[in-house]
Design a protein around this motif. Structure first.
Motif, PDB file in Angstrom:
ATOM      1  N   ALA A 130       0.828  -1.209   0.000  1.00 33.17           N
ATOM      2  CA  ALA A 130       0.000   0.000   0.000  1.00 33.17           C
ATOM      3  C   ALA A 130       0.860   1.257   0.000  1.00 33.17           C
ATOM      4  O   ALA A 130       0.553   2.236  -0.685  1.00 33.17           O
ATOM      5  CB  ALA A 130      -0.925  -0.008   1.215  1.00 33.17           C
ATOM      6  N   ASP A 131       1.969   1.222   0.739  1.00 30.15           N
ATOM      7  CA  ASP A 131       2.864   2.387   0.816  1.00 30.15           C
ATOM      8  C   ASP A 131       3.527   2.688  -0.527  1.00 30.15           C
ATOM      9  O   ASP A 131       3.788   3.847  -0.851  1.00 30.15           O
ATOM     10  CB  ASP A 131       3.931   2.157   1.882  1.00 30.15           C
ATOM     11  CG  ASP A 131       3.346   2.164   3.292  1.00 30.15           C
ATOM     12  OD1 ASP A 131       2.229   2.693   3.462  1.00 30.15           O
ATOM     13  OD2 ASP A 131       4.020   1.641   4.209  1.00 30.15           O
ATOM     14  N   THR A 132       3.822   1.637  -1.288  1.00 23.56           N
ATOM     15  CA  THR A 132       4.469   1.830  -2.592  1.00 23.56           C
ATOM     16  C   THR A 132       3.460   1.956  -3.725  1.00 23.56           C
ATOM     17  O   THR A 132       3.851   2.158  -4.877  1.00 23.56           O
ATOM     18  CB  THR A 132       5.414   0.647  -2.908  1.00 23.56           C
ATOM     19  OG1 THR A 132       4.663  -0.583  -2.838  1.00 23.56           O
ATOM     20  CG2 THR A 132       6.556   0.597  -1.917  1.00 23.56           C
ATOM     21  N   ASP A 133       2.164   1.833  -3.391  1.00 25.73           N
ATOM     22  CA  ASP A 133       1.096   1.922  -4.389  1.00 25.73           C
ATOM     23  C   ASP A 133       1.350   0.944  -5.543  1.00 25.73           C
ATOM     24  O   ASP A 133       1.237   1.298  -6.719  1.00 25.73           O
ATOM     25  CB  ASP A 133       0.985   3.354  -4.922  1.00 25.73           C
ATOM     26  CG  ASP A 133      -0.322   3.578  -5.686  1.00 25.73           C
ATOM     27  OD1 ASP A 133      -1.290   2.844  -5.419  1.00 25.73           O
ATOM     28  OD2 ASP A 133      -0.346   4.460  -6.566  1.00 25.73           O
ATOM     29  N   LEU A 134       1.685  -0.293  -5.174  1.00 30.40           N
ATOM     30  CA  LEU A 134       2.035  -1.306  -6.158  1.00 30.40           C
ATOM     31  C   LEU A 134       0.939  -2.360  -6.240  1.00 30.40           C
ATOM     32  O   LEU A 134       0.476  -2.868  -5.220  1.00 30.40           O
ATOM     33  CB  LEU A 134       3.365  -1.969  -5.769  1.00 30.40           C
ATOM     34  CG  LEU A 134       3.967  -2.967  -6.755  1.00 30.40           C
ATOM     35  CD1 LEU A 134       4.377  -2.250  -8.039  1.00 30.40           C
ATOM     36  CD2 LEU A 134       5.180  -3.653  -6.135  1.00 30.40           C
ATOM     37  N   LYS A 135       0.531  -2.686  -7.447  1.00 27.93           N
ATOM     38  CA  LYS A 135      -0.481  -3.718  -7.640  1.00 27.93           C
ATOM     39  C   LYS A 135       0.126  -5.095  -7.356  1.00 27.93           C
ATOM     40  O   LYS A 135       1.282  -5.354  -7.681  1.00 27.93           O
ATOM     41  CB  LYS A 135      -1.020  -3.683  -9.069  1.00 27.93           C
ATOM     42  CG  LYS A 135      -1.760  -2.389  -9.417  1.00 27.93           C
ATOM     43  CD  LYS A 135      -2.212  -2.398 -10.857  1.00 27.93           C
ATOM     44  CE  LYS A 135      -2.905  -1.093 -11.208  1.00 27.93           C
ATOM     45  NZ  LYS A 135      -3.322  -1.060 -12.642  1.00 27.93           N
ATOM     46  N   CYS A 136      -0.689  -5.942  -6.774  1.00 30.00           N
ATOM     47  CA  CYS A 136      -0.221  -7.275  -6.413  1.00 30.00           C
ATOM     48  C   CYS A 136      -1.301  -8.297  -6.761  1.00 30.00           C
ATOM     49  O   CYS A 136      -2.483  -8.105  -6.442  1.00 30.00           O
ATOM     50  CB  CYS A 136       0.105  -7.336  -4.922  1.00 30.00           C
ATOM     51  SG  CYS A 136       0.558  -8.981  -4.337  1.00 30.00           S
ATOM     52  N   TRP A 137      -0.878  -9.368  -7.412  1.00 30.33           N
ATOM     53  CA  TRP A 137      -1.795 -10.432  -7.808  1.00 30.33           C
ATOM     54  C   TRP A 137      -1.583 -11.639  -6.889  1.00 30.33           C
ATOM     55  O   TRP A 137      -0.465 -12.054  -6.639  1.00 30.33           O
ATOM     56  CB  TRP A 137      -1.565 -10.825  -9.259  1.00 30.33           C
ATOM     57  CG  TRP A 137      -1.761  -9.695 -10.216  1.00 30.33           C
ATOM     58  CD1 TRP A 137      -0.865  -8.708 -10.498  1.00 30.33           C
ATOM     59  CD2 TRP A 137      -2.921  -9.402 -10.986  1.00 30.33           C
ATOM     60  NE1 TRP A 137      -1.385  -7.817 -11.408  1.00 30.33           N
ATOM     61  CE2 TRP A 137      -2.657  -8.222 -11.730  1.00 30.33           C
ATOM     62  CE3 TRP A 137      -4.160 -10.023 -11.127  1.00 30.33           C
ATOM     63  CZ2 TRP A 137      -3.590  -7.668 -12.589  1.00 30.33           C
ATOM     64  CZ3 TRP A 137      -5.091  -9.464 -11.999  1.00 30.33           C
ATOM     65  CH2 TRP A 137      -4.799  -8.295 -12.717  1.00 30.33           C
ATOM     66  N   ALA A 138      -2.677 -12.210  -6.413  1.00 37.26           N
ATOM     67  CA  ALA A 138      -2.597 -13.352  -5.507  1.00 37.26           C
ATOM     68  C   ALA A 138      -3.785 -14.277  -5.764  1.00 37.26           C
ATOM     69  O   ALA A 138      -4.728 -13.921  -6.487  1.00 37.26           O
ATOM     70  CB  ALA A 138      -2.592 -12.892  -4.055  1.00 37.26           C
TER      71      ALA A 138
END
Length: 251
Positions: free
Chosen positions: A167-175
């Protein structure tokens, strides 16, 4: 015990990398003489980690005592684990990536029935839970400390600070579906049997992306020691981190 020549499916670059670290370690502590050279100690550790050879097998093959094998491998693992990237360091690397893939793996361990925290009711065995981040191409970036196998995936992600870091890096993550409810920027597929057509298309695209993370898991399990760990659970984190460092060194 009979001894025969064997092979390790690793590059000589990996051996040179670990040898260099062990030479530096011996210089730091002022070692004058040992039963094995740094190169042979590195080979010993790689045979254990990559091939899963036991202490008794290695002791017979290298002509040293079992206790010496234990000390040499313990030292090599600690030297490597100290080089493993932290989550903060991994996040700095991922800032240049379009997204990351989060997945978890369960490492089988040798525990007794009374060790309830390590028992996974879903998989019906004793395991340790390790979370892994990979880049869009399925390359391993970071591996978490090991948690007892009864820990659920969303809980593990929050415990390690993965959700907040993403959330801090505003990075999308797929799981995968196991991370339902983890929150933050973690994207999971839709669940249910009566899905709309666009939801099924979304799940299909999601699976194509996430399968690269599963390839990284297969790479991790290529280190045969991780297929059945018979050491203390307090040592598993260091072993996983050591394997990660060696994987990066051989890439």
């Amino acid at each position: 015990m009979l001894v025969c020549p064997s092979s390790i499916d690793l590059s000589s670059r990996t051996l040179r990398f670990l040898t260099g670290r062990l030479v530096a370690r011996r210089g730091e502590i002022g070692t004058r003489w040992r039963r094995l050279t740094a190169n042979r100690q590195a080979l010993l550790a790689l045979a254990h980690l990559r091939c899963g050879d036991t202490y008794a097998q290695l002791a017979a093959g290298f002509g040293i005592g079992v206790a010496t094998v234990y000390r040499y491998i313990h030292e090599a693992v600690d030297v490597l684990a100290a080089l493993a990237p932290t989550l903060a360091e991994a996040m700095r690397i991922t800032r240049t990536k379009a997204f990351v893939i989060l997945d978890g793996t369960l490492l089988p361990i040798d525990r007794i029935a009374a060790d309830t925290p390590y028992y996974s009711g879903k998989h019906k065995r004793h395991v340790m839970n390790v979370q892994v981040l990979t880049d869009p191409f399925g390359r391993l970036l970071w591996a978490s400390p090991a948690l007892p196998g009864s820990t659920h995936a969303p809980t593990a992600a929050r415990t390690h600070g993965i959700v907040d870091a993403l959330a801090d890096t505003d990075l999308k993550c797929w799981a995968d579906k196991a991370y339902q409810g983890a929150g933050g920027s973690i994207r999971v597929p839709f669940r249910g049997r009566s899905l709309k057509r666009w939801q099924r298309r979304h799940n299909s695209t999601h699976a194509k992306i996430r399968c690269l993370g599963e390839q990284a898991m297969a790479t991790l399990k290529g280190w045969r020691l991780l297929r059945k760990l018979r050491c203390s659970t307090t040592r598993i984190t260091a072993i996983v981190q050591a394997v990660l460092v060696l994987h990066h060194a051989s890439a």
